[in-house]
Design a protein around this motif. Structure first.
Motif, short mmCIF file in Angstrom:
data_model
loop_
_atom_site.label_atom_id
_atom_site.label_comp_id
_atom_site.label_asym_id
_atom_site.label_seq_id
_atom_site.Cartn_x
_atom_site.Cartn_y
_atom_site.Cartn_z
N ILE A 54 0.72 -1.14 0.00
CA ILE A 54 0.05 -0.08 -0.19
C ILE A 54 0.98 1.19 -0.09
O ILE A 54 0.59 2.32 -0.79
N VAL A 55 1.97 1.27 0.96
CA VAL A 55 2.90 2.40 0.68
C VAL A 55 3.59 2.54 -0.40
O VAL A 55 3.74 3.60 -1.16
N GLN A 56 3.86 1.50 -1.20
CA GLN A 56 4.58 1.42 -2.66
C GLN A 56 3.42 2.02 -3.65
O GLN A 56 3.80 2.91 -4.27
N GLU A 57 2.10 1.80 -3.38
CA GLU A 57 1.19 2.15 -4.38
C GLU A 57 0.79 3.68 -4.47
O GLU A 57 0.75 4.35 -5.24
N LEU A 58 0.82 4.02 -2.95
CA LEU A 58 0.32 5.62 -2.83
C LEU A 58 1.49 6.52 -3.31
O LEU A 58 1.12 7.74 -3.39
N SER A 59 2.62 5.91 -3.08
CA SER A 59 3.74 6.91 -3.44
C SER A 59 4.40 6.87 -4.70
O SER A 59 5.43 7.38 -5.18
N GLY A 299 6.07 8.95 0.78
CA GLY A 299 6.04 7.65 1.25
C GLY A 299 5.86 7.47 2.69
O GLY A 299 4.97 6.77 3.38
N LEU A 300 6.66 8.06 3.53
CA LEU A 300 6.67 7.85 4.94
C LEU A 300 5.72 9.00 5.43
O LEU A 300 4.75 8.50 6.32
N ASP A 301 5.52 10.19 4.43
CA ASP A 301 4.54 11.30 4.87
C ASP A 301 3.57 11.09 3.90
O ASP A 301 3.59 12.05 2.99
N ASN A 302 2.38 10.61 3.93
CA ASN A 302 1.99 9.67 4.99
C ASN A 302 1.28 8.44 4.44
O ASN A 302 0.35 8.14 5.13
N SER A 438 8.82 5.13 -0.62
CA SER A 438 8.88 3.88 0.12
C SER A 438 9.84 3.09 0.56
O SER A 438 9.80 2.29 1.59
N GLU A 439 10.86 3.50 0.24
CA GLU A 439 12.23 3.06 0.66
C GLU A 439 12.47 3.58 2.03
O GLU A 439 13.42 2.97 2.89
N ASP A 440 11.67 4.90 2.56
CA ASP A 440 12.07 5.17 3.92
C ASP A 440 11.17 4.62 5.05
O ASP A 440 11.19 5.00 6.02
N VAL A 441 10.47 3.70 4.27
CA VAL A 441 9.49 2.68 5.41
C VAL A 441 10.01 1.46 5.54
O VAL A 441 10.22 0.63 4.59
N ASP A 442 10.16 1.07 6.62
CA ASP A 442 10.60 -0.13 7.14
C ASP A 442 9.22 -1.15 7.65
O ASP A 442 8.52 -0.66 8.43
N LYS A 443 8.93 -2.29 6.70
CA LYS A 443 7.63 -3.09 7.25
C LYS A 443 7.49 -3.51 8.29
O LYS A 443 6.69 -3.54 8.94
N VAL A 444 8.59 -4.06 9.08
CA VAL A 444 8.66 -4.60 10.37
C VAL A 444 8.30 -3.68 11.43
O VAL A 444 7.51 -3.69 12.14
N ARG A 445 8.99 -2.32 11.40
CA ARG A 445 8.65 -1.16 12.30
C ARG A 445 7.26 -0.79 11.90
O ARG A 445 6.54 -0.41 13.00
#
Length: 463
Positions: A54-59, A299-302, A438-445
């Motif tokens: 979802i992060v990858q899609e929206l960004s 990606g991170l925001d938001n 999306s590279e700024d987002v860690d899926k585990v965290r």
């Protein structure tokens, strides 16, 4: 003696094996206990790949930075509404496809902003690049087509910026970061707007693209441009040589543009608790594209917060046991322009909010090793903040509780709701720029944040 020694050795081996086995069982029990701390919601349903997808899609470029009022923003709203429908959340009565539309002023650029230094012969000697070297912090209330070609003036003391100072009239003021770092932008603008200066160029360590605000067009407003420190040094050098600077920017304004919040409901099972909503929110808008073929992915925001919200909704819906309290999911619009979507919802709630709580997720799951900040609004009820900080400790999440503003929890706190923001404050990894991918987002965290909110719901929404 040899035979006896062998028997003793064999006995010792057996004892060690049994001890090791029991120790292993104990260790496994501890891990199992940690995994089963959420009693009612099945955390095994959390899908890390779905989250990051979802992060990858929206960004992605498809949504062109999701700025409120743009086609990319509308497409993002449709995407979120489609997932609400797929999850099978209830579409609130009176809304078309989960969308609560509200009016807001939308300002968009018509072309690429330009900033340059003129040579002695009024020919351009240096052009600076929008986003890389400068960004716009305030526009003009006088015209939609800004064309400034003016002498530079280096401000040594903010007291110089006043209506009586004839030296600065009609000039582009240079204001260093050291002079302005402990002042808000609004305070600087108040000085600038009454000074008679043509505008200002302010030095800054890191640049961030800012949405165009409708408030910039009210009253007296003049352009304020943030520049990176290297560019500021070049402008100071140009000032010393008596050179001029030029700034060009054209923009469009649309008042009362109807933009959507996206709202979906997971109903509770206990009729006595029907008005005690747990509101889970995240803004989906960002700061758009840059008129040069690039865009700001957010990606991170938001996209991260929206992904977490959608995953929480999916897990609760697929869970065997439904919550006793209703859980309301809202993807807010207009946050970047001043919390406009959440303010509208708080003032025009679809469901009663007086007995509700609100959890806002904004910039969560950063790839940087930063603590999760749990922020409440100063002067308001902080019980929810303190409770969630305690839940973090039980889940082993590195978290800090603070007072904090600047996101959609504010809108609900000022309506009297117990509200909190969850955020990883990563402002050094491409914030409001083409680098926030999306590279700024860690899926585990990111999954940690999902678990935290599920744990809160588990403890507070089930009988």
């Amino acid at each position: 003696m040899l035979i006896k020694s062998k028997r003793v050795f064999s006995l010792l081996i057996c004892i060690l094996f049994i001890t090791s086995t029991l120790s292993g069982c104990s260790s496994y029990s501890d891990v199992s206990a940690k995994r089963s701390v959420i009693a009612n919601a099945d955390e095994k349903l959390i899908d890390e790949e779905s989250l990051i997808g979802i992060v990858q899609e929206l960004s992605s470029e498809k949504y062109a930075g999701r700025m409120a009022g743009t086609k990319g923003n509308e497409a993002a709203a449709l995407y979120i509404a489609g997932l609400f429908k797929k999850i099978d959340l209830i579409n609130p009565e009176g809304l078309d496809n989960y969308m609560q539309r509200y009016p807001q002023t939308v300002i968009t650029l018509k072309d690429l902003p330009k900033l340059s230094i003129s040579s002695d012969g009024d020919k351009t000697s240096k052009e600076f690049k929008y986003v890389d070297n400068f960004v716009i912090r305030s526009l003009s209330s006088k015209t939609y087509d800004i064309n400034i070609d003016a002498p530079l003036y280096l401000i040594e003391d903010l007291k110089e910026i006043n209506a009586e100072n004839q030296e600065i009239r009609g000039k582009l003021l240079l204001i260093s970061w050291e002079l302005r770092f402990n002042r808000t932008l609004n305070e600087i603008l108040e000085l600038l707007n009454s000074s008679g200066a043509a505008g200002a160029l302010g030095g800054r360590d890191a640049l961030a693209v800012t949405p165009m605000l409708g408030s910039w067009l009210e009253g007296e407003h003049y352009p304020f441009i943030d520049v990176d420190n290297d560019t500021f040094a070049e402008l100071v050098s140009a000032y010393g040589k008596g050179r001029k600077a030029s700034f060009h920017c054209s923009f469009m304004r649309e008042d009362n543009k109807k933009v959507p919040n996206v709202v979906g409901l997971l109903p509770g099972t206990d009729e006595k608790l029907k008005d005690q909503y747990i509101i889970i929110g995240a803004h989906f808008d960002h700061v758009g594209q840059n008129m040069d073929g690039s865009f700001n992915p957010g990606g991170l925001d938001n996209a991260s917060g929206v992904a977490a919200m959608l995953e929480i909704a999916r897990v609760l819906k697929e869970n065997k046991t439904a919550p006793s309290k209703p859980v309301l999911f809202i993807a807010f619009n207009g946050e970047e322009g001043g919390l406009l979507g959440s303010e509208y919802y708080a003032e025009h709630p679809i469901y009663p909010i007086d007995n509700s709580v609100m959890i806002c997720m904004d910039m969560v799951g950063s790839s940087e090793k930063l603590p999760l900040m749990i922020k409440g609004v100063g002067g308001r009820d902080l019980n929810l903040r303190n409770l969630m900080h305690g839940l973090c400790k039980k889940l082993g999440i590195d978290a800090v509780k603070e007072i904090g503003y600047g996101s959609d929890h504010e809108s609900f706190a000022y309506r009297g709701l117990n509200s909190v923001m969850l955020i990883n404050e990563d402002f050094n990894n491409g914030y409001h720029s083409p680098e926030d991918t999306s590279e700024d987002v860690d899926k585990v965290r990111l999954e940690e944040v999902v678990k935290l909110v599920l744990y809160y719901i588990d403890k507070n929404a089930y009988n």
